[in-house]
Design a protein around this motif. Structure first.
Motif, PDB file in Angstrom:
ATOM      1  N   ARG A 251      48.240  77.860  26.034  1.00  0.00           N
ATOM      2  CA  ARG A 251      47.195  78.194  26.994  1.00  0.00           C
ATOM      3  C   ARG A 251      47.068  79.707  27.182  1.00  0.00           C
ATOM      4  O   ARG A 251      45.963  80.244  27.262  1.00  0.00           O
ATOM      5  N   GLU A 252      48.206  80.393  27.229  1.00  0.00           N
ATOM      6  CA  GLU A 252      48.164  81.853  27.339  1.00  0.00           C
ATOM      7  C   GLU A 252      47.495  82.460  26.103  1.00  0.00           C
ATOM      8  O   GLU A 252      46.691  83.397  26.206  1.00  0.00           O
ATOM      9  N   SER A 253      47.807  81.910  24.941  1.00  0.00           N
ATOM     10  CA  SER A 253      47.207  82.388  23.703  1.00  0.00           C
ATOM     11  C   SER A 253      45.704  82.095  23.673  1.00  0.00           C
ATOM     12  O   SER A 253      44.904  82.934  23.240  1.00  0.00           O
ATOM     13  N   ILE A 254      45.311  80.905  24.138  1.00  0.00           N
ATOM     14  CA  ILE A 254      43.880  80.558  24.205  1.00  0.00           C
ATOM     15  C   ILE A 254      43.153  81.540  25.119  1.00  0.00           C
ATOM     16  O   ILE A 254      42.078  82.045  24.787  1.00  0.00           O
ATOM     17  N   LEU A 255      43.736  81.825  26.263  1.00  0.00           N
ATOM     18  CA  LEU A 255      43.143  82.758  27.206  1.00  0.00           C
ATOM     19  C   LEU A 255      42.951  84.133  26.570  1.00  0.00           C
ATOM     20  O   LEU A 255      41.876  84.740  26.675  1.00  0.00           O
ATOM     21  N   ASN A 256      43.974  84.622  25.875  1.00  0.00           N
ATOM     22  CA  ASN A 256      43.867  85.923  25.194  1.00  0.00           C
ATOM     23  C   ASN A 256      42.817  85.882  24.090  1.00  0.00           C
ATOM     24  O   ASN A 256      42.073  86.847  23.894  1.00  0.00           O
ATOM     25  N   TYR A 257      42.743  84.767  23.371  1.00  0.00           N
ATOM     26  CA  TYR A 257      41.748  84.602  22.305  1.00  0.00           C
ATOM     27  C   TYR A 257      40.338  84.678  22.896  1.00  0.00           C
ATOM     28  O   TYR A 257      39.463  85.361  22.357  1.00  0.00           O
ATOM     29  N   LEU A 258      40.130  83.979  24.014  1.00  0.00           N
ATOM     30  CA  LEU A 258      38.810  83.985  24.650  1.00  0.00           C
ATOM     31  C   LEU A 258      38.469  85.363  25.207  1.00  0.00           C
ATOM     32  O   LEU A 258      37.308  85.786  25.171  1.00  0.00           O
ATOM     33  N   LYS A 259      39.466  86.094  25.703  1.00  0.00           N
ATOM     34  CA  LYS A 259      39.240  87.449  26.220  1.00  0.00           C
ATOM     35  C   LYS A 259      38.735  88.376  25.127  1.00  0.00           C
ATOM     36  O   LYS A 259      37.895  89.235  25.368  1.00  0.00           O
ATOM     37  N   LYS A 260      39.261  88.204  23.924  1.00  0.00           N
ATOM     38  CA  LYS A 260      38.909  89.086  22.816  1.00  0.00           C
ATOM     39  C   LYS A 260      37.651  88.645  22.074  1.00  0.00           C
ATOM     40  O   LYS A 260      37.082  89.425  21.320  1.00  0.00           O
ATOM     41  N   ALA A 261      37.226  87.403  22.280  1.00  0.00           N
ATOM     42  CA  ALA A 261      36.085  86.853  21.537  1.00  0.00           C
ATOM     43  C   ALA A 261      34.791  87.562  21.933  1.00  0.00           C
ATOM     44  O   ALA A 261      34.524  87.785  23.109  1.00  0.00           O
ATOM     45  N   SER A 262      33.989  87.893  20.945  1.00  0.00           N
ATOM     46  CA  SER A 262      32.706  88.544  21.208  1.00  0.00           C
ATOM     47  C   SER A 262      31.567  87.527  21.297  1.00  0.00           C
ATOM     48  O   SER A 262      30.434  87.894  21.583  1.00  0.00           O
TER      49      SER A 262
END
Length: 170
Positions: free
Chosen positions: A7-18
């Motif tokens: 979940r932490e990784s998903i959150l970081n992935y979504l933060k970086k997604a353009s």
């Protein structure tokens, strides 16, 4: 990978997604089922993260990056939906959502996240292909949009043209 780490990784992935991220993309990336991703997103939302699901995928709503945001009331018939949406994005705006006030259910909001003519075309095609009726049909064409623009000048131009076309309710 444990659930908390994922979940932490998903959150970081979504933060970086353009751009929006499809659930299927996340399920492949983390080697879990789509249903696990849906549950992870629900848990992240429960923790207070503003993640929305759009037809294009998941988006983490953070601050609006300095955009000018406005809620507008509009009215038009079903045949003018495409013209309204094209007008807003054609003038540099983004359409975040659509809301109606239903007599029984109260406020009903659908996330749109339309930022280009292509997004509008895809939305209109889905509307036609599904034979679904737009929310505004429940309110005789009256509905509310949250829209964004890069500057006050852009927002003023969008509002001016919507008013000229007779869409804007003041």
């Amino acid at each position: 990978m444990r659930g908390e780490e994922r979940r932490e990784s998903i959150l970081n992935y979504l933060k970086k997604a353009s751009s929006p991220v499809k659930g299927g993309e996340l399920s492949k990336l983390y080697n879990v089922s789509r249903q696990v991703i849906v549950q992870d997103i629900a848990l992240l939302r429960a923790e207070g993260h503003d993640i929305i699901a759009t037809p294009q995928g998941y988006i983490l709503m953070t601050n609006n990056n300095g955009y000018i945001r406005k809620i507008i009331a509009v009215k038009h018939d079903e045949n003018q939906i495409e013209e309204e949406l094209r007008t807003i994005v054609g003038l540099g705006g983004r359409i975040i959502d659509v809301t109606i006030e239903h007599k029984i259910y109260g406020e009903i909001t659908g996330k749109l996240m339309l930022k280009s003519i292509y997004d509008v075309e895809m939305f209109i095609n889905k509307l036609k292909d599904s034979n679904a009726k737009p929310l505004s049909n429940l309110t005789e064409g009256v509905h509310i949009h949250t829209i964004e623009a890069d500057s006050e000048k852009d927002m003023e131009r969008i509002l001016k043209v919507l008013k000229e076309k007779g869409f804007l309710i003041e």
